[in-house]
Enzyme design. Structure first.
Site, PDB file in Angstrom:
ATOM      1  N   VAL A 133       5.887   7.009  13.428  1.00 57.94           N
ATOM      2  CA  VAL A 133       5.224   8.252  12.999  1.00 57.94           C
ATOM      3  C   VAL A 133       5.194   9.272  14.139  1.00 57.94           C
ATOM      4  O   VAL A 133       5.414  10.474  13.918  1.00 57.94           O
ATOM      5  CB  VAL A 133       3.790   7.962  12.471  1.00 57.94           C
ATOM      6  CG1 VAL A 133       3.103   9.243  12.054  1.00 57.94           C
ATOM      7  CG2 VAL A 133       3.854   6.974  11.308  1.00 57.94           C
TER       8      VAL A 133
ATOM      9  N   ALA B 243       0.543  28.605  11.407  1.00 60.20           N
ATOM     10  CA  ALA B 243      -0.647  28.275  12.217  1.00 60.20           C
ATOM     11  C   ALA B 243      -1.196  29.497  12.941  1.00 60.20           C
ATOM     12  O   ALA B 243      -2.374  29.526  13.304  1.00 60.20           O
ATOM     13  CB  ALA B 243      -0.296  27.188  13.222  1.00 60.20           C
TER      14      ALA B 243
ATOM     15  N   ALA C 223       1.884   9.863  25.459  1.00 62.63           N
ATOM     16  CA  ALA C 223       1.584   8.581  26.100  1.00 62.63           C
ATOM     17  C   ALA C 223       2.140   7.459  25.244  1.00 62.63           C
ATOM     18  O   ALA C 223       1.933   7.445  24.022  1.00 62.63           O
ATOM     19  CB  ALA C 223       0.075   8.413  26.255  1.00 62.63           C
TER      20      ALA C 223
ATOM     21  N   GLU D   2      -5.437  13.284   7.348  1.00 60.26           N
ATOM     22  CA  GLU D   2      -4.610  13.323   6.134  1.00 60.26           C
ATOM     23  C   GLU D   2      -3.599  12.170   6.103  1.00 60.26           C
ATOM     24  O   GLU D   2      -3.317  11.584   5.050  1.00 60.26           O
ATOM     25  CB  GLU D   2      -3.864  14.667   6.079  1.00 60.26           C
ATOM     26  CG  GLU D   2      -3.040  14.882   4.838  1.00 60.26           C
ATOM     27  CD  GLU D   2      -3.890  14.922   3.583  1.00 60.26           C
ATOM     28  OE1 GLU D   2      -4.621  15.889   3.398  1.00 60.26           O
ATOM     29  OE2 GLU D   2      -3.826  13.973   2.774  1.00 60.26           O
TER      30      GLU D   2
ATOM     31  N   VAL E 222      -4.195   8.212   4.593  1.00 58.53           N
ATOM     32  CA  VAL E 222      -4.180   7.752   3.194  1.00 58.53           C
ATOM     33  C   VAL E 222      -2.928   8.255   2.486  1.00 58.53           C
ATOM     34  O   VAL E 222      -2.681   9.467   2.420  1.00 58.53           O
ATOM     35  CB  VAL E 222      -5.438   8.242   2.429  1.00 58.53           C
ATOM     36  CG1 VAL E 222      -5.417   7.732   0.994  1.00 58.53           C
ATOM     37  CG2 VAL E 222      -6.708   7.792   3.128  1.00 58.53           C
TER      38      VAL E 222
ATOM     39  N   GLY F 170       0.217   8.329   3.179  1.00 55.21           N
ATOM     40  CA  GLY F 170       1.290   8.961   3.967  1.00 55.21           C
ATOM     41  C   GLY F 170       1.436  10.445   3.722  1.00 55.21           C
ATOM     42  O   GLY F 170       0.557  11.239   4.058  1.00 55.21           O
TER      43      GLY F 170
ATOM     44  N   ASP G 269      -4.929  -3.253   3.594  1.00 58.70           N
ATOM     45  CA  ASP G 269      -4.475  -1.894   3.884  1.00 58.70           C
ATOM     46  C   ASP G 269      -4.909  -0.940   2.751  1.00 58.70           C
ATOM     47  O   ASP G 269      -5.426   0.153   3.001  1.00 58.70           O
ATOM     48  CB  ASP G 269      -2.943  -1.905   4.046  1.00 58.70           C
ATOM     49  CG  ASP G 269      -2.371  -0.514   4.214  1.00 58.70           C
ATOM     50  OD1 ASP G 269      -2.544   0.069   5.290  1.00 58.70           O
ATOM     51  OD2 ASP G 269      -1.760  -0.004   3.247  1.00 58.70           O
TER      52      ASP G 269
ATOM     53  N   LYS H 239      -7.669   2.409   2.772  1.00 63.60           N
ATOM     54  CA  LYS H 239      -7.394   3.756   2.245  1.00 63.60           C
ATOM     55  C   LYS H 239      -8.381   4.104   1.117  1.00 63.60           C
ATOM     56  O   LYS H 239      -8.862   5.238   1.016  1.00 63.60           O
ATOM     57  CB  LYS H 239      -5.956   3.822   1.736  1.00 63.60           C
ATOM     58  CG  LYS H 239      -4.921   3.647   2.857  1.00 63.60           C
ATOM     59  CD  LYS H 239      -3.530   3.381   2.301  1.00 63.60           C
ATOM     60  CE  LYS H 239      -2.519   3.121   3.399  1.00 63.60           C
ATOM     61  NZ  LYS H 239      -1.254   2.557   2.907  1.00 63.60           N
TER      62      LYS H 239
HETATM   63  N1  HSE Z   1       2.009  -0.614   5.169  1.00 67.83           N
HETATM   64  C1  HSE Z   1       1.681   0.506   4.338  1.00 67.83           C
HETATM   65  C2  HSE Z   1       2.386   0.371   3.006  1.00 67.83           C
HETATM   66  C3  HSE Z   1       2.044   1.843   4.924  1.00 67.83           C
HETATM   67  O1  HSE Z   1       3.099  -0.596   2.754  1.00 67.83           O
HETATM   68  O2  HSE Z   1       2.182   1.251   2.178  1.00 67.83           O
HETATM   69  C4  HSE Z   1       1.101   2.267   5.991  1.00 67.83           C
HETATM   70  O3  HSE Z   1      -0.202   2.351   5.511  1.00 67.83           O
END
Ligand code: HSE
Length: 439
Positions: free
Chosen positions: A14, A33, A43, A132, A135, A137, A204, A208
């Site tokens: 990302v 902007a 970093a 943003e 949740v 992507g 995961d 979200k």
């Molecule tokens: N691993 C997640 C997915 C994507 O399979 O949707 C990142 O949140």
């Protein structure tokens, strides 16, 4: 015009996408902007990777393996945290806030588990924490919930918010394959991680969902109260039976406001095959939101990947750039509702949830069996909506019965299941899946 300076923590998938898109679309983004957005320091523990991606170091960008130096750097206005997890990421985010920096993060786990503490710290310091990318992507669902739907009393949200599990379920249905076989294939293709636990066990998605629920209903983050059930125990036969009954099985995150409290649950769910969301296949994400004024709205797109997620990170960078000179009280509140207006609505335990059910049981094929089962269901006030009985194979003494129920409280279904399983004509455990009509 003087650029706003960004310190980027983590230049993996990302982070790399954010670097690329921010540079490729620099002119367009500056026009939006009002001033250039410049990554002035990156970093990453892997300095070689940072050099490869940035082509740096240069007069414009410093590279370091010390993330703590970035959150303390007086030149940095916004810290973008793309490290992930709750460990060092939490320390860095809290340090950045303490140093008066705005934060943009894609870290759903951190916010779902420690969001209340992080937002309170940001509130005290008058800085923004934007998320943003945490949740779904690239889908701008946080913006939609927090701003676009702000007139509405949101009633419920149902989302396919994990691409890995949606890919696995799509393959199981398309090819009639078992979960384990498809998981291996998903790992080979790079859809699933080497350790897929967080994805396949629904964690995961629950992170979200916790974030969306907080924003939709104006409640604190309560990940510890979420009911979480993944797809690792899902049997391909149930996908087939569901299809015969006109349903698809999806791993849904569902949060609903009821008179008794808020439902917050992730589990495999039957949904009518004719619904648009039932036809979201592969690694795609979709979120269905029901508001009292707008009705149902559906958001669809890529829930992961370098540039889709970068799209969300940069949207936050633009928002922060536009708003950072505004008085903190004139900005959009972190959780959409004013911080002193967050409601103390309880999250319902799964036994108190009301929904419909799919029940599969293995029974002896002889007179009176169905009558015994339906008597138990009737005793628990459970009404049957549909039923199929598989024709027993030649010489077979047992068969499968599949029932769909009308709306029922989960604890009543569980009580009925206990009694049905103790009938001598029933073999083994019942399979219970939840069903949502999403109407
Ligand atoms: N691993 C997640 C997915 C994507 O399979 O949707 C990142 O949140």
């Amino acid at each position: 015009m003087k650029p706003i300076n960004v310190g980027l923590l983590g230049i993996g998938t990302v982070g790399g996408g954010t670097w690329t898109v921010l540079n490729r679309n620099a002119e367009e983004i500056t026009r939006r902007a009002g001033r250039p957005i410049r990554i002035s320091v990156v970093a990453d523990k892997n300095l070689e990777l940072a050099q490869q991606v940035t082509g740096g170091p240069s007069a414009n960008v410093k590279l370091t393996d010390d993330a703590f130096a970035v959150v303390a750097d007086p030149e940095v206005d916004i810290v973008v945290e793309l490290i992930g997890g709750y460990g060092v990421a939490k320390e860095l985010v809290l340090k950045a806030i303490e140093n008066g920096k705005h934060v943009v993060t894609a870290n759903k786990a951190l916010l779902a588990v420690h969001g209340n503490e992080i937002f309170a710290a940001a509130q005290r310091k008058g800085v923004m924490v934007a998320f943003e990318a945490a949740v779904a992507g690239g889908i701008p669902i946080i913006k939609a919930l927090r701003e676009g739907l702000t007139a509405n009393r949101i009633q419920w949200i149902a989302g396919i918010i994990n691409g890995t599990t949606n890919f696995i379920l799509s393959e199981m249905r398309d090819k009639g394959l078992a979960f384990d076989v498809v998981l291996k294939e998903a790992q080979r293709l790079g859809y699933a991680e080497a350790d897929p636990t967080f994805d396949i066990e629904g964690v995961d998605a629950a992170h979200k969902l916790t974030i969306m629920s907080a924003i939709a209903f104006g409640i604190p983050m309560q990940f510890d109260k979420a009911y979480v059930e993944g797809i690792s125990k899902l049997d391909a036969q149930d996908i087939k039976y569901a299809e015969q009954l006109g349903y698809r099985i999806k791993l849904l995150g569902i949060t609903r406001r009821t008179a008794d409290g808020v439902e917050l649950r992730v589990h495999p769910t039957l949904i009518p095959a004719r619904r648009l969301i039932a036809n979201v296949e592969g690694a795609m994400n979709a979120v269905l939101v029901q508001g009292d004024a707008v009705g149902a709205t559906l958001y669809y797109g890529k829930g992961a990947g370098a540039e889709p997620t970068a799209s969300a990170v940069i949207a936050d960078l633009v928002d922060v750039t536009r708003m950072h000179t505004a008085d903190p009280e004139h900005r959009v509140p972190h959780l959409a509702f004013q911080p002193d207006q967050l409601a103390d609505i309880k999250v319902l335990p799964i036994g108190e949830v009301t929904t419909s059910y799919y029940l599969r049981m293995r029974v002896e094929d002889k007179p009176g069996v169905l009558a015994d089962i339906t008597r138990i269901l009737a005793d628990q006030q459970i009404s049957i909506d549909a039923m199929i009985q598989r024709e027993p194979a030649e010489g077979e003494q047992q068969t499968d019965i599949i029932m769909l129920t009308h709306l029922t409280r989960e604890k009543q279904v569980d009580a009925a299941i206990d009694r049905i399983e103790s009938l001598p004509v029933v073999t083994g455990k019942l399979i219970k899946l939840r069903l949502e009509s999403l109407s």
